[in-house]
Design a protein around this motif. Structure first.
Motif, PDB file in Angstrom:
ATOM      1  N   VAL A 123       0.836  -1.205   0.000  1.00 48.62           N
ATOM      2  CA  VAL A 123       0.000   0.000   0.000  1.00 48.62           C
ATOM      3  C   VAL A 123       0.871   1.255   0.000  1.00 48.62           C
ATOM      4  CG1 VAL A 123      -1.690   1.313   1.368  1.00 48.62           C
ATOM      5  CG2 VAL A 123      -1.805  -1.195   1.334  1.00 48.62           C
ATOM      6  N   CYS A 124       0.443   2.275  -0.735  1.00 51.90           N
ATOM      7  CA  CYS A 124       1.094   3.582  -0.631  1.00 51.90           C
ATOM      8  C   CYS A 124       0.052   4.651  -0.357  1.00 51.90           C
ATOM      9  CB  CYS A 124       1.835   3.902  -1.928  1.00 51.90           C
ATOM     10  SG  CYS A 124       2.744   5.455  -1.813  1.00 51.90           S
ATOM     11  N   LEU A 125       0.276   5.441   0.676  1.00 50.70           N
ATOM     12  CA  LEU A 125      -0.629   6.551   0.982  1.00 50.70           C
ATOM     13  C   LEU A 125      -0.067   7.821   0.336  1.00 50.70           C
ATOM     14  CD1 LEU A 125      -1.335   5.986   4.822  1.00 50.70           C
ATOM     15  CD2 LEU A 125      -2.487   4.954   2.839  1.00 50.70           C
ATOM     16  N   VAL A 126      -0.893   8.500  -0.422  1.00 49.13           N
ATOM     17  CA  VAL A 126      -0.431   9.698  -1.126  1.00 49.13           C
ATOM     18  C   VAL A 126      -1.125  10.925  -0.553  1.00 49.13           C
ATOM     19  CG1 VAL A 126      -0.355  10.881  -3.353  1.00 49.13           C
ATOM     20  CG2 VAL A 126      -0.005   8.392  -3.241  1.00 49.13           C
ATOM     21  N   CYS A 127      -0.324  11.914  -0.157  1.00 47.85           N
ATOM     22  CA  CYS A 127      -0.904  13.135   0.392  1.00 47.85           C
ATOM     23  C   CYS A 127      -1.192  14.134  -0.719  1.00 47.85           C
ATOM     24  CB  CYS A 127       0.057  13.749   1.421  1.00 47.85           C
ATOM     25  SG  CYS A 127      -0.552  15.346   2.010  1.00 47.85           S
ATOM     26  N   ALA A 128      -2.447  14.377  -0.964  1.00 50.53           N
ATOM     27  CA  ALA A 128      -2.834  15.356  -1.988  1.00 50.53           C
ATOM     28  C   ALA A 128      -3.521  16.557  -1.332  1.00 50.53           C
ATOM     29  CB  ALA A 128      -3.755  14.700  -3.008  1.00 50.53           C
ATOM     30  N   ASP A 129      -3.211  16.760  -0.073  1.00 49.57           N
ATOM     31  CA  ASP A 129      -3.766  17.912   0.651  1.00 49.57           C
ATOM     32  C   ASP A 129      -2.673  18.976   0.739  1.00 49.57           C
ATOM     33  OD1 ASP A 129      -4.778  19.759   2.381  1.00 49.57           O
ATOM     34  OD2 ASP A 129      -5.385  18.330   3.930  1.00 49.57           O
ATOM     35  N   VAL A 130      -2.807  20.000  -0.113  1.00 47.64           N
ATOM     36  CA  VAL A 130      -1.776  21.041  -0.117  1.00 47.64           C
ATOM     37  C   VAL A 130      -2.226  22.280   0.652  1.00 47.64           C
ATOM     38  CG1 VAL A 130      -0.683  20.305  -2.269  1.00 47.64           C
ATOM     39  CG2 VAL A 130      -2.636  21.864  -2.337  1.00 47.64           C
ATOM     40  N   HIS A 131      -3.392  22.176   1.263  1.00 48.86           N
ATOM     41  CA  HIS A 131      -3.937  23.363   1.920  1.00 48.86           C
ATOM     42  C   HIS A 131      -3.649  23.411   3.407  1.00 48.86           C
ATOM     43  CE1 HIS A 131      -6.071  24.480  -1.703  1.00 48.86           C
ATOM     44  NE2 HIS A 131      -6.344  23.198  -1.839  1.00 48.86           N
ATOM     45  N   GLY A 149       3.899   2.316   2.443  1.00 50.45           N
ATOM     46  CA  GLY A 149       4.594   3.371   1.723  1.00 50.45           C
ATOM     47  C   GLY A 149       3.889   4.714   1.839  1.00 50.45           C
ATOM     48  N   PHE A 150       4.647   5.785   1.560  1.00 55.21           N
ATOM     49  CA  PHE A 150       4.068   7.128   1.617  1.00 55.21           C
ATOM     50  C   PHE A 150       4.637   7.953   0.480  1.00 55.21           C
ATOM     51  CE2 PHE A 150       4.803  11.579   2.853  1.00 55.21           C
ATOM     52  CZ  PHE A 150       3.485  11.985   3.025  1.00 55.21           C
ATOM     53  N   TYR A 151       3.817   8.785  -0.108  1.00 58.47           N
ATOM     54  CA  TYR A 151       4.340   9.752  -1.065  1.00 58.47           C
ATOM     55  C   TYR A 151       3.710  11.118  -0.826  1.00 58.47           C
ATOM     56  CZ  TYR A 151       6.137  12.112  -5.072  1.00 58.47           C
ATOM     57  OH  TYR A 151       6.792  13.020  -5.843  1.00 58.47           O
ATOM     58  N   GLY A 152       4.555  12.143  -0.812  1.00 53.29           N
ATOM     59  CA  GLY A 152       4.058  13.506  -0.680  1.00 53.29           C
ATOM     60  C   GLY A 152       5.181  14.480  -0.959  1.00 53.29           C
TER      61      GLY A 152
END
Ligand code: GDP
Ligand code: MG
Length: 443
Positions: A123-131, A149-152
């Protein structure tokens, strides 16, 4: 909300005799409970109308009002308070989480990641919160905690840039994208999630909604639905609110199933949503499954009887159906006097009341027969008679009497079919009195 429905149902089912007033009271109480539970008032009205229509217009005769009511409430509530028979497939996929700010999207991303990890997928968690300041670290920490996993990108302000990179870099089976929320649904938010959606082309778009959202749920959900094809719902904070009605209805509004519920802040506080179990618990009925099965069987039976009558078959089911129909017409006495067949049974005018009592007894006898006996009454021999009498709490002679009446009635029926009886002027007179739909089957 849930307790209130449970109480109303329990009060209803514990009544010995149920009449229309009890039923109306139950429906009113369900209405109140749903309104207090923050279900949008329009939907409450839809729910109660549907329950009423089903019970007052569609109840098959052979099912008790009590059982049919419970079954109907169960079905209608399941329809409105969440379909929950879908589970996410365990396969390579991209999942987008959307929802308002603070509903628990980020926490849910981790819970969901943990769910897939436990089932053997990477699993990869992706941070798409730029606010939101801190969004990046919050998700990163959660990913580390559950070991996925993590991506940001901490300083990138363009969500699309992050996602493009993420799709290149993440090689894991399941990619979960945690998007940013807003305090309420506005153009800005909708534009952003639309853009994210177009860029990652997700397999699942899950709307995360908090149990305490209240009656504004309808507006919120409808706006999300107009923007994105929602494929599932996750309701968070079920542990904190007794008013989950608004959130639960989101499933009906989006036509998407509720997949999971969040029941606390910890990663493990996450359950698959099972609508059947949920509504059973709601109705507070341990034996609901048995009841539903029984009602289903009876419904099928009723359908078969209709078909038998249409085909002109005659057996105990049809006989019993006729008895009930005759009773229902009210003018039982008059008809009895006029039906030549009933004279053949040796029923005198004075005995008619007694006959009505008999029909009651016959119901018990009918109930004690097996399906096979009802379909082929000719197989009922003396040992079967003894068994049926015992089972129905009647005397053997009662059973014999019913069988005799059955045979007479069969004769009449066959006579009618061949048209002999119809020529009898007395019969013509009777047929004129009967409602059309009642005689259709007989002729
Ligand atoms: P987001 O803004 O939608 O990403 O929401 P967060 O995931 O940051 O969660 C907001 C708050 O809700 C946090 O304090 C979480 O711990 C809490 N939270 C999330 N899910 C649940 C839940 O199922 N039950 C409870 N009690 N709290 C929750
Ligand atoms: Mg968040």
């Amino acid at each position: 909300m849930l307790d209130r429905i449970r109480e109303a149902v329990s009060k209803f089912t514990s009544k010995k005799k149920i009449d229309k007033r009890d039923l109306e009271e139950l429906i009113k109480e369900i209405q109140r409970a749903l309104i207090l539970g923050d279900v949008n008032i329009k939907i409450v009205f839809e729910i109660s109308e549907e329950i009423k229509k089903k019970i007052f217009e569609e109840k098959p005769e052979n099912i008790s009002l009590r059982d049919y009511t419970i079954k109907t409430i169960y079905e209608v509530l399941t329809k409105y308070l969440g379909k929950g028979d879908k589970t996410l497939e365990l396969k390579k996929q991209k999942i987008l989480l959307v929802g308002l700010y603070g509903t628990g999207k980020t926490t849910t991303a981790a819970k969901l990641g943990n769910y897939f990890k436990k089932r053997g997928l990477s699993v990869c968690l992706v941070c798409a919160d730029v606010h939101r300041a801190g969004a990046y670290h919050q998700l990163k920490q959660l990913a580390e905690k559950i070991g996925v996993g993590f991506y940001g990108q901490e300083n990138e302000k363009k969500v699309i840039n992050i996602l493009k990179k993420a799709l290149q870099e993440c090689k894991e089976d399941v990619i979960i994208v945690d998007s940013a929320g807003r305090d309420n649904v506005n153009e800005d938010l909708l534009k952003e999630i639309k853009e994210i959606h177009e860029n990652i082309n997700p397999d699942e778009i899950l709307l995360v909604i908090s149990a305490d959202i209240g009656s504004i749920a309808k507006d919120v959900v409808e706006k999300f639905k107009e923007t994105l094809p929602i494929t599932g719902i996750i309701i968070t904070k079920m542990d904190t609110s007794a008013k989950a009605g608004g959130a639960l209805v989101s499933s009906y509004l989006t036509n998407a199933p509720i997949l999971f519920i969040g029941t606390g802040e910890k990663i493990e506080d996450f359950e698959k949503f099972d609508s059947k179990r949920f509504v059973s618990r709601l109705l507070g009925m341990g034996d609901l499954e048995t009841l539903l099965e029984k009602v289903k069987e009876l419904e099928e039976e009723q359908k078969t009887i209709k078909e038998m009558i249409e085909k002109g078959e005659y057996n105990m089911y049809v006989f019993y159906e006729q008895l009930k129909a005759t009773q229902k017409m009210g003018s039982f006495q008059k008809i009895m006097e006029m039906i030549p067949g009933m004279n053949m049974l040796g029923v005198k005018k004075e005995e008619i009341e007694e006959q009505e009592e008999k029909v009651k007894k016959w119901k018990y006898i009918f109930d004690s027969m097996t399906k096979e006996e009802r379909l082929h009454p000719e197989i009922i021999n003396s040992s079967r008679i003894a068994r049926i009498a015992k089972g129905s709490g009647t005397k053997e002679e009662d059973v014999r009497e019913m069988l005799k009446a059955y045979k007479m009635s069969e004769k009449i029926f066959k006579g009618m079919k061949s048209g002999k009886l119809l020529k009898d002027p007395r019969m013509k007179k009777i047929l004129k009195m009967l409602p059309k739909d009642k005689i259709q089957g007989i002729m």
